[in-house]
Design an enzyme around this catalytic site. Structure first.
Site, PDB file in Angstrom:
ATOM      1  N   ASP A  99       0.929  -1.473  -0.047  1.00 10.05           N
ATOM      2  CA  ASP A  99      -0.467  -0.141   0.300  1.00 10.05           C
ATOM      3  C   ASP A  99       0.660   1.224  -0.023  1.00 10.05           C
ATOM      4  O   ASP A  99      -0.040   2.342   0.424  1.00 10.05           O
ATOM      5  CB  ASP A  99      -0.586  -0.152   0.989  1.00 10.05           C
ATOM      6  CG  ASP A  99      -0.319  -0.455   2.380  1.00 10.05           C
ATOM      7  OD1 ASP A  99       0.559  -0.060   2.472  1.00 10.05           O
ATOM      8  OD2 ASP A  99      -0.721  -0.594   3.823  1.00 10.05           O
ATOM      9  N   GLU A 121      -0.523  -8.947  -1.724  1.00 13.77           N
ATOM     10  CA  GLU A 121      -1.077  -8.497  -0.432  1.00 13.77           C
ATOM     11  C   GLU A 121      -2.349  -7.257  -1.023  1.00 13.77           C
ATOM     12  O   GLU A 121      -2.684  -6.548  -0.539  1.00 13.77           O
ATOM     13  CB  GLU A 121      -0.251  -7.577   0.514  1.00 13.77           C
ATOM     14  CG  GLU A 121      -1.157  -7.825   1.691  1.00 13.77           C
ATOM     15  CD  GLU A 121       0.058  -7.520   2.767  1.00 13.77           C
ATOM     16  OE1 GLU A 121       0.841  -7.755   3.607  1.00 13.77           O
ATOM     17  OE2 GLU A 121      -0.071  -5.837   2.319  1.00 13.77           O
ATOM     18  N   GLU A 135      -2.415   5.243   2.614  1.00 11.09           N
ATOM     19  CA  GLU A 135      -2.551   3.901   2.786  1.00 11.09           C
ATOM     20  C   GLU A 135      -4.055   2.893   2.042  1.00 11.09           C
ATOM     21  O   GLU A 135      -4.265   2.655   1.097  1.00 11.09           O
ATOM     22  CB  GLU A 135      -1.604   3.051   3.867  1.00 11.09           C
ATOM     23  CG  GLU A 135       0.177   2.915   4.189  1.00 11.09           C
ATOM     24  CD  GLU A 135       0.079   4.298   5.019  1.00 11.09           C
ATOM     25  OE1 GLU A 135       0.773   4.426   5.061  1.00 11.09           O
ATOM     26  OE2 GLU A 135      -1.141   5.157   4.700  1.00 11.09           O
ATOM     27  N   HIS A 208       5.077   3.559  14.673  1.00 12.83           N
ATOM     28  CA  HIS A 208       5.873   4.324  13.417  1.00 12.83           C
ATOM     29  C   HIS A 208       4.104   5.215  13.389  1.00 12.83           C
ATOM     30  O   HIS A 208       5.757   5.754  11.816  1.00 12.83           O
ATOM     31  CB  HIS A 208       6.871   3.215  12.257  1.00 12.83           C
ATOM     32  CG  HIS A 208       5.514   3.066  11.790  1.00 12.83           C
ATOM     33  ND1 HIS A 208       5.646   1.234  12.200  1.00 12.83           N
ATOM     34  CD2 HIS A 208       5.122   2.471  10.153  1.00 12.83           C
ATOM     35  CE1 HIS A 208       4.793   0.905  11.109  1.00 12.83           C
ATOM     36  NE2 HIS A 208       5.227   1.908  10.069  1.00 12.83           N
ATOM     37  N   ARG A 210       1.818   7.451  10.794  1.00 11.83           N
ATOM     38  CA  ARG A 210       1.142   8.835  10.904  1.00 11.83           C
ATOM     39  C   ARG A 210       0.680   9.632  11.791  1.00 11.83           C
ATOM     40  O   ARG A 210       0.361   9.881  12.339  1.00 11.83           O
ATOM     41  CB  ARG A 210       0.894   9.501   9.962  1.00 11.83           C
ATOM     42  CG  ARG A 210       2.678   9.489   8.192  1.00 11.83           C
ATOM     43  CD  ARG A 210       1.324  10.052   6.970  1.00 11.83           C
ATOM     44  NE  ARG A 210       2.794  10.222   6.041  1.00 11.83           N
ATOM     45  CZ  ARG A 210       2.803   8.934   4.969  1.00 11.83           C
ATOM     46  NH1 ARG A 210       2.336   8.212   5.417  1.00 11.83           N
ATOM     47  NH2 ARG A 210       3.760   9.611   3.781  1.00 11.83           N
ATOM     48  N   HIS A 241      11.450   3.536  15.685  1.00 15.41           N
ATOM     49  CA  HIS A 241      11.620   3.907  14.161  1.00 15.41           C
ATOM     50  C   HIS A 241      13.112   5.405  13.903  1.00 15.41           C
ATOM     51  O   HIS A 241      12.781   6.132  14.529  1.00 15.41           O
ATOM     52  CB  HIS A 241      10.243   4.504  13.714  1.00 15.41           C
ATOM     53  CG  HIS A 241      10.374   4.539  12.331  1.00 15.41           C
ATOM     54  ND1 HIS A 241      10.563   6.178  11.515  1.00 15.41           N
ATOM     55  CD2 HIS A 241       9.268   4.352  11.119  1.00 15.41           C
ATOM     56  CE1 HIS A 241      10.572   5.723  10.182  1.00 15.41           C
ATOM     57  NE2 HIS A 241       9.873   4.485   9.699  1.00 15.41           N
TER      58      HIS A 241
END
Length: 376
Positions: A99, A121, A135, A208, A210, A241
């Site tokens: 994605d 996927e 995504e 990690h 957003r 991260h």
């Protein structure tokens, strides 16, 4: 190889490298396939070492990342790099996984060049275009373009069928992450996990996304600090991260806690070792949601929604979001639960048996008119 079909496998990020590696390996075992691997450079410094774990080296590279660029700028750079490359390489089929912006741009560039695109996927959905961002949009848009949809589960297939995708183009293969994880976790040279006190219960923590920045991240960290205070036999291991904005929040809130181990990001073999070692996983990662149940580890998902509802419905994972009180209550309830596994489901993963890569290779062969079983 006379009559071989050229398949271009495109990847840009570290998770894509993990999930595409079994597909690349399986395709290269087919005598009818000529496979090229393109790294777009979204995770430029991480891709090489990750692919190296599986004995793969990119054949082609782009260099699309620039400091501070927007999603639109990244998409434009990807399209500008992909278009002439597709014209020059002229693959018979292009594959990409997941994605990311790399996937969206690869699907678009393939469409513009009238080259069939296969989505590995495919079919994961939250139903909310703003969550996860961007995504969810990337997946939906790629689905309108793809000629082949490799769905990791029956639920993902059903999502695609509801969107009007022709049933003959949708194939349930299992998730390739199972192939990669079961391969690596069984290796005798797997590195050690992280040192903790004898008898301690280790919780693996990763954050990690957003949506888990700023106040949301602060809330998660406050929950971890409270659990650290409450459970003296629990240690947290947090591979951080590299994002400096995340680190600027995490270090002041968790850095001084003796049983919270803030470590640098780890490679895939070390992550597999940490998964084997831990008692529980706290994460907002899609990949870890899939991987942890395969090794019998319960997962609390630090998100309000997940595009992997099969795990929640089957009892392998629970959504807890980022509110401190919710996280504390859920994790404390698990740690105080005397039942094996804390009431989470145990058993076979919803994402298959570790042979998704081979199934995808065979389906690509059938699509291209080749002997699907050759070389299997």
């Amino acid at each position: 190889m006379n009559g071989a079909r050229h398949i271009l496998c495109v990847l840009g990020t570290r998770p894509e490298a993990v999930k595409m590696a079994p597909v690349i390996t399986a395709l290269r075992a087919r005598p009818w396939a000529r496979v090229s691997v393109l790294s777009t450079g979204q995770h430029r410094d991480m891709i090489g070492p990750m692919l190296g774990i599986f004995g793969i080296t990119p054949d082609l590279r782009l260099d699309v990342m620039r400091p501070g660029q927007s999603l639109s700028e990244l998409t434009a750079r990807l399209l500008q790099g992909l278009d002439p490359l597709l014209a020059r390489e002229a693959p018979d089929l292009v594959l990409a996984q997941g994605d990311t912006t790399t996937v969206l741009a690869t699907a678009m560039a393939s469409f513009h060049r009238r080259i069939p695109f296969g989505h590995v996927e495919a079919g994961l959905r939250t139903g909310d275009m703003a969550y996860p961002f961007p995504e969810e949009f990337n997946r939906v848009a790629a689905a309108r373009i793809a000629a082949l949809h490799f769905a990791p589960s029956a639920g993902a297939r059903d999502n695609l069928l509801r969107e009007g995708i022709a049933p003959g183009r949708v194939h349930v293969t299992g998730n390739t992450v199972m192939d990669a994880l079961l391969d690596v976790a069984a290796r005798p040279d797997l590195p050690p996990g992280h040192p903790v006190a004898p008898g301690a219960r280790m919780i693996l923590l990763t954050i990690h996304r957003r949506e888990n920045t700023g106040a949301a991240l602060e809330g998660i960290c406050r929950a971890i600090a409270a659990l650290h205070e409450r459970f003296a036999d629990v240690e947290f291991v947090y591979p951080m991260h590299p994002n400096p904005e995340l680190r600027a929040v995490v270090r002041p809130l968790l850095g001084r806690l003796s049983r919270v181990h803030l470590i640098e990001a780890v490679d895939y073999t070390r992550m597999a070792a940490l998964l084997k070692q831990c008692t529980l996983v706290l994460t907002d990662s899609g990949g870890l949601q899939e991987e942890a149940p395969a090794l019998g580890k319960p997962v609390f998902v630090l998100r309000a929604e997940t595009e992997r509802p099969e795990l929640v419905e089957a009892g392998f994972a629970r959504l807890v979001g980022h509110e401190p009180d919710v996280i504390i209550a859920a994790v404390a309830g698990f740690l105080d639960d005397p039942r094996p596994g804390g009431g989470f489901a145990r058993g076979a993963s919803p994402y298959g048996d570790g042979r998704a890569g081979a199934r995808i290779a065979d389906l690509c062969g059938a699509f291209l008119g080749m002997d699907a079983s050759a070389g299997a």
